[in-house]
Design an enzyme around this catalytic site. Structure first.
Site, PDB file in Angstrom:
ATOM      1  N   THR B  99       0.850  -1.180   0.000  1.00 40.65           N
ATOM      2  CA  THR B  99       0.000   0.000   0.000  1.00 40.65           C
ATOM      3  C   THR B  99       0.890   1.235   0.000  1.00 40.65           C
ATOM      4  O   THR B  99       1.602   1.495   0.967  1.00 40.65           O
ATOM      5  CB  THR B  99      -0.924   0.007   1.221  1.00 40.65           C
ATOM      6  OG1 THR B  99      -1.795  -1.125   1.127  1.00 40.65           O
ATOM      7  CG2 THR B  99      -1.757   1.275   1.278  1.00 40.65           C
ATOM      8  N   LYS B 180      -7.290   1.718  -3.548  1.00 42.98           N
ATOM      9  CA  LYS B 180      -7.025   1.205  -2.200  1.00 42.98           C
ATOM     10  C   LYS B 180      -7.109   2.339  -1.181  1.00 42.98           C
ATOM     11  O   LYS B 180      -7.681   2.188  -0.095  1.00 42.98           O
ATOM     12  CB  LYS B 180      -5.633   0.551  -2.152  1.00 42.98           C
ATOM     13  CG  LYS B 180      -5.091   0.264  -0.741  1.00 42.98           C
ATOM     14  CD  LYS B 180      -5.625  -1.019  -0.126  1.00 42.98           C
ATOM     15  CE  LYS B 180      -5.348  -1.124   1.354  1.00 42.98           C
ATOM     16  NZ  LYS B 180      -4.405  -2.110   1.778  1.00 42.98           N
TER      17      LYS B 180
END
Lengths: 450, 450
Positions: B99, B180
Site C-alpha cells: 500500500t 485502495k
C-alpha cells in the site's frame, strides 16, 4: 452623597477582587460565598458578610452575581427560600456578571417576569480581564439589558471598568453574554493554538524559550502573535500549572457555551469544537484544575525544559518558521470563525473588533485582517480589499500549512488545530480556487453561504 | 505446463501468506526478507530463499513486492547493486502489492523509464483482506497499469484473489493505489468511529458487550453497523491489543497517504485528518505497535470490563440510541468524504461501491446511502432521490447528534469524530437549510462547490 449598598454573591478569585474594590470606593458591600474562609477574608477587607444570598441582598440597591456558572447562579438567585431574588428590594438592580450562555441570561429575565419581579433592573454583564484588573476596577465589561436597566447600573459598571472598557452591547438581555462568548471563541482558539505550537516547537527540537521570544519579542508585530500566547506560554515554559491562573475547567465551560449556542442558533463552530474536545481529553487526563497552558502536554508530554534535538532535518530558522506558520494559519481561521459567529448573532462587529483587538482575544491576524473580514461579512458595503497589509494567496497559505503538517508527521506530533485549519482552507479552495487571497478565501470560501 | 517463476520481496504477515499460497499452487517462488528467521520458515514451507532482492528475482518471470511502505519498496527495488530491478529479466512483470501513494506508484513507472527498463510490465496492485485471506488466495486486489501489463499479470492476480475480487481499475498506474486509498478512508474513519462509540458507551455506563451485540447482533441491518466495528471491537472487548492483528502504525501510514494525496490533489479530507491526528496521539502514547482497536483507550482509559454506572440520567435504551446515532452520523459523513474523494480522483464510483460494500470498508450507511451519493456526485444524471430507505432530514440528523454531544459533555467524554461530523452537517445546513434530507445535505451542502 453616600454610595449605594451592594449585595455581592460569589467571592471567588474574580468576585473577591471586584467586591473589595467596591468597598474601597466607599460602597457598603455585603458579601456571600459558600466557602466560609472567604467570608472571613472579606470581613477583614472591610466588607459585611451574610450566610445566604437572600441575606446578602436584603435592602441593597444592587445585587451583583459573580458565581462560576449558570447552575450556581440559578441556585443563588432563584432556588428556595435563601435565594436572592425574593429578598431583593423593589426596583433594585441585578447585575449578572458570571459568564453564562445568552440563553441562560434570557431565562433569568423571564423568570423575573414569572415571579412578578419585572421591577428588577436586570443587566446581563459578563466581565473579562483577570483577577488583577478585577481588584483594581479595570475590567472589561460587556453589558446588555433594557435602556432603563443600563442607565440604572451605568455608574456602578463604570466603577468596575477601565476607561473605554465598558461596552454597552445593543440587543438587550443576552447580548452581553453573546459578546463575551464570541470573545471567548478567540480566547479558546488562541490558547489551544499556543499549546499546539509550543508543543510542536519542542517536538521539532527547538528551544521553547527562544520560540517564545520570537513570537512575542518584537511586541505584537509578529504574524503568529496572540495575547494568549504571550500570556499563557510564560507559564508553560516554567511549567507553573498548579495552582492554575486560569483552570482548564473554566475555559472548558466557556467552550461549552460556544458550541451549545452554536447548535442552538444553527451555526457551525468547528475550531471551537476541536478545542472543546481537546479540553475534554485534558480533563479526562486529570488536568481539570491545572492551568490551561498545561494543554501543551497534549503535544509534548515531558517537561518543555527537557527538549532534545529531534529527527527533523530542517534548519532552526525553517523550523521556527513552521511554528509561526502554524500559529498564523490557525489565527486566520479563528478570526474568521469568531467574526462570522458575531455576524450571525447580529452583534455589532465593529464594537466586537474594538473590544477584542485590545483584550485577551487579540492576535496579529485578528487585528490585521479583522477589518477586511468585517467588510466581507457585512452585506451593506462592497468591501475594499485591504492592500496595506501583506496577505498570502489561499494557495500559498495552504502550501505553508502543508509543510507544517508534513513535518509534524515526521516528528510524530499531532496537530488537531492545524489539521482543522487545513480542512477549512482546503474546502475554501475547492469552492473559490487558490488564487484568491487568504482573507477573502476563508470568509467567502468557507463561511460564505453562496 | 509449469507455472511461472516468482521472486517475492517482503515475507511479512501478508507477504508470507501470499508467497506460500503461490508455492502451494506449484509456482517456483524465491523469497526475500530482511528478517532471517522468516526465510527459514519460508524454506520449510517449500519456497526457495535469497539474501538480496536482486537474487530473489533473477531469472523470474514475475516479481511481487509486498513490503510495508514506499521507502522499503524504493530500497528493495532501486537502491544499490542488490536491488531487484537491475536483476529482473527483460520483459518480466513487477507487481507492487504494497500500500503506497499513487504518487509513489507513478514514480516507480518513471524510474523504470529512466533506467531504460520500460520493458518491465509494471502493475500497481495493492491488496486488502487480511492475513488469512492472503494465505488462502482470497484477497481483494485493486490493479492499475497498462493494458499490456494487466494482461500479462492477469492469471497471477487471479490466483491471489477471491472470485470477483480482482478489480481492474481504469486510469493506469496509480489508479490501483488510489482505489485502495479511498477504501482506507472508510476503514480509517470506521475504526476510529468504533473506538469513539465504544468508549462513549463505556463512559455512559453501558455494558460494552451488550452495545457490541446491539450493533452487530442483527447482522448488518443496524444503522450504525460497520465491518470494522464488528471485526475490531471484538478485540477491544477482550483488550487483546498485543500482539496486534492490525497495528496502529499500519493504519497511520494509510492515513498519511490519504491526507498527503488530498493535499497533492487539492482535496479536503477532514474526517481522515482528525483520524490521523488521533492516531499520531496514540503513537505518542506508546501504542504504535498495539492493535488499532486499542484506540478506544483515547476515550475510556481504563479496561472496558471495569465499566461502572455513570452520572447519565438517561435510560439504557436512550443511551444505547446515542451510541448508534454517533456511529451512523460519522458513517454518513465518512461515506460522503470517501465518495467525494473517489469522484474527485475520477475513479469509477460504481466500481468503488461494489468493492467497498462487501469489504472492510463496509457500513450500513455506505451500503444504504452510497448509490444516492454517487448519483448526486455524478454530473451526468439528475439523481432520483432514493425513497426506499429511511432518511432523516438534515435538521433531524443534527438534532440527534446534538443529543449525543450534549450527553458526551455531561459524562466528560471527548468526541473528536462526532464533533467533526457536527461541524460538517452544521455547515451544510447553513448553506441548504435543515429541511433537505441528510444525504443530499452532506453531499451538496458540505461537498458541493456551488
Amino acid at each position: 452623597m453616600s454610595k449605594p449598598t451592594i449585595g455581592f454573591i460569589g467571592l471567588g478569585a474574580m468576585g473577591f477582587g471586584m467586591a473589595t474594590h467596591l468597598v474601597s470606593l466607599g460602597h457598603p458591600v455585603t458579601g456571600f460565598d459558600v466557602w466560609p474562609p472567604t467570608l472571613e477574608r472579606f470581613k477583614a477587607a472591610g466588607g459585611a458578610v451574610a450566610t445566604t444570598p437572600a441575606d446578602a441582598v436584603r435592602e441593597c440597591a444592587f445585587c451583583i452575581c459573580m458565581v462560576a456558572s449558570a447552575p450556581q447562579a440559578q441556585s443563588a438567585l432563584f432556588d428556595g427560600d435563601a435565594a436572592a431574588i425574593k429578598a431583593l428590594p423593589k426596583g433594585a438592580a441585578l447585575l449578572l456578571a458570571s459568564t453564562v450562555s445568552s440563553a441562560y441570561a434570557t431565562s433569568v429575565a423571564s423568570q423575573l417576569v414569572d415571579l412578578n419581579r419585572a421591577d428588577v433592573q436586570f443587566i446581563d454583564c459578563p466581565v473579562s480581564g483577570g483577577t488583577a484588573r478585577a481588584a483594581s476596577g479595570e475590567l472589561t465589561i460587556m453589558a446588555g439589558g433594557t435602556s432603563s436597566a443600563l442607565a440604572h447600573g451605568h455608574e456602578l459598571l463604570l466603577e468596575l471598568t477601565a476607561p473605554d472598557k465598558l461596552f454597552i452591547v445593543e440587543g438587550g438581555v443576552g447580548a452581553g453574554s453573546n459578546m463575551k462568548m464570541v470573545h471567548q471563541v478567540l480566547a479558546g482558539v488562541h490558547v489551544t493554538a499556543a499549546c499546539e505550537a509550543l508543543g510542536f516547537a519542542a517536538r521539532l527540537g527547538l528551544d521553547p524559550v527562544k520560540v517564545y521570544e520570537t513570537v512575542v519579542g518584537k511586541g505584537q508585530e509578529v504574524d503568529g502573535w496572540s495575547w494568549m500566547f504571550e500570556n499563557r506560554m510564560q507559564r508553560a515554559l516554567k511549567e507553573e500549572y498548579k495552582p492554575a491562573a486560569s483552570a482548564l475547567t473554566i475555559l472548558l465551560k466557556d467552550l461549552g457555551i460556544i458550541t451549545s449556542t452554536g447548535r442552538l442558533t444553527q451555526f457551525p463552530t468547528p475550531l471551537s469544537s476541536v478545542t472543546e474536545q481537546l479540553f475534554l481529553s485534558g480533563v479526562s487526563l486529570g488536568w481539570g484544575p491545572d492551568d490551561d497552558s498545561s494543554m501543551v502536554r497534549m503535544y509534548f508530554p515531558i517537561p518543555l525544559s527537557s527538549v532534545q534535538s529531534s529527527n527533523s532535518s530542517l534548519s532552526e530558522v525553517q523550523r521556527t518558521q513552521l511554528v509561526l506558520d502554524l500559529l498564523s494559519s490557525i489565527h486566520l481561521c479563528g478570526a474568521a470563525e469568531a467574526l462570522a459567529f458575531t455576524s450571525h448573532l447580529k452583534l455589532d462587529m465593529q464594537q466586537y473588533f474594538t473590544l477584542c483587538a485590545d483584550a485577551a482575544g487579540a492576535s496579529w491576524s485578528f487585528r490585521t485582517h479583522g477589518p477586511e473580514m468585517i467588510a466581507l461579512l457585512s452585506a451593506t458595503s462592497a468591501p475594499a480589499a485591504s492592500t496595506a497589509v501583506s496577505k498570502l494567496t489561499l494557495e500559498k497559505r495552504i502550501e505553508r500549512l502543508e509543510w507544517v503538517l508534513v513535518e509534524a508527521k515526521n516528528v510524530g506530533c499531532p496537530l488537531y488545530m492545524g489539521g482543522e485549519a487545513m480542512s477549512q482552507l482546503s474546502l475554501a479552495r475547492r469552492r473559490l480556487g487558490g488564487e484568491v487571497d487568504e482573507v477573502k478565501g476563508i470568509i467567502d470560501g468557507f463561511w460564505g453561504t453562496k
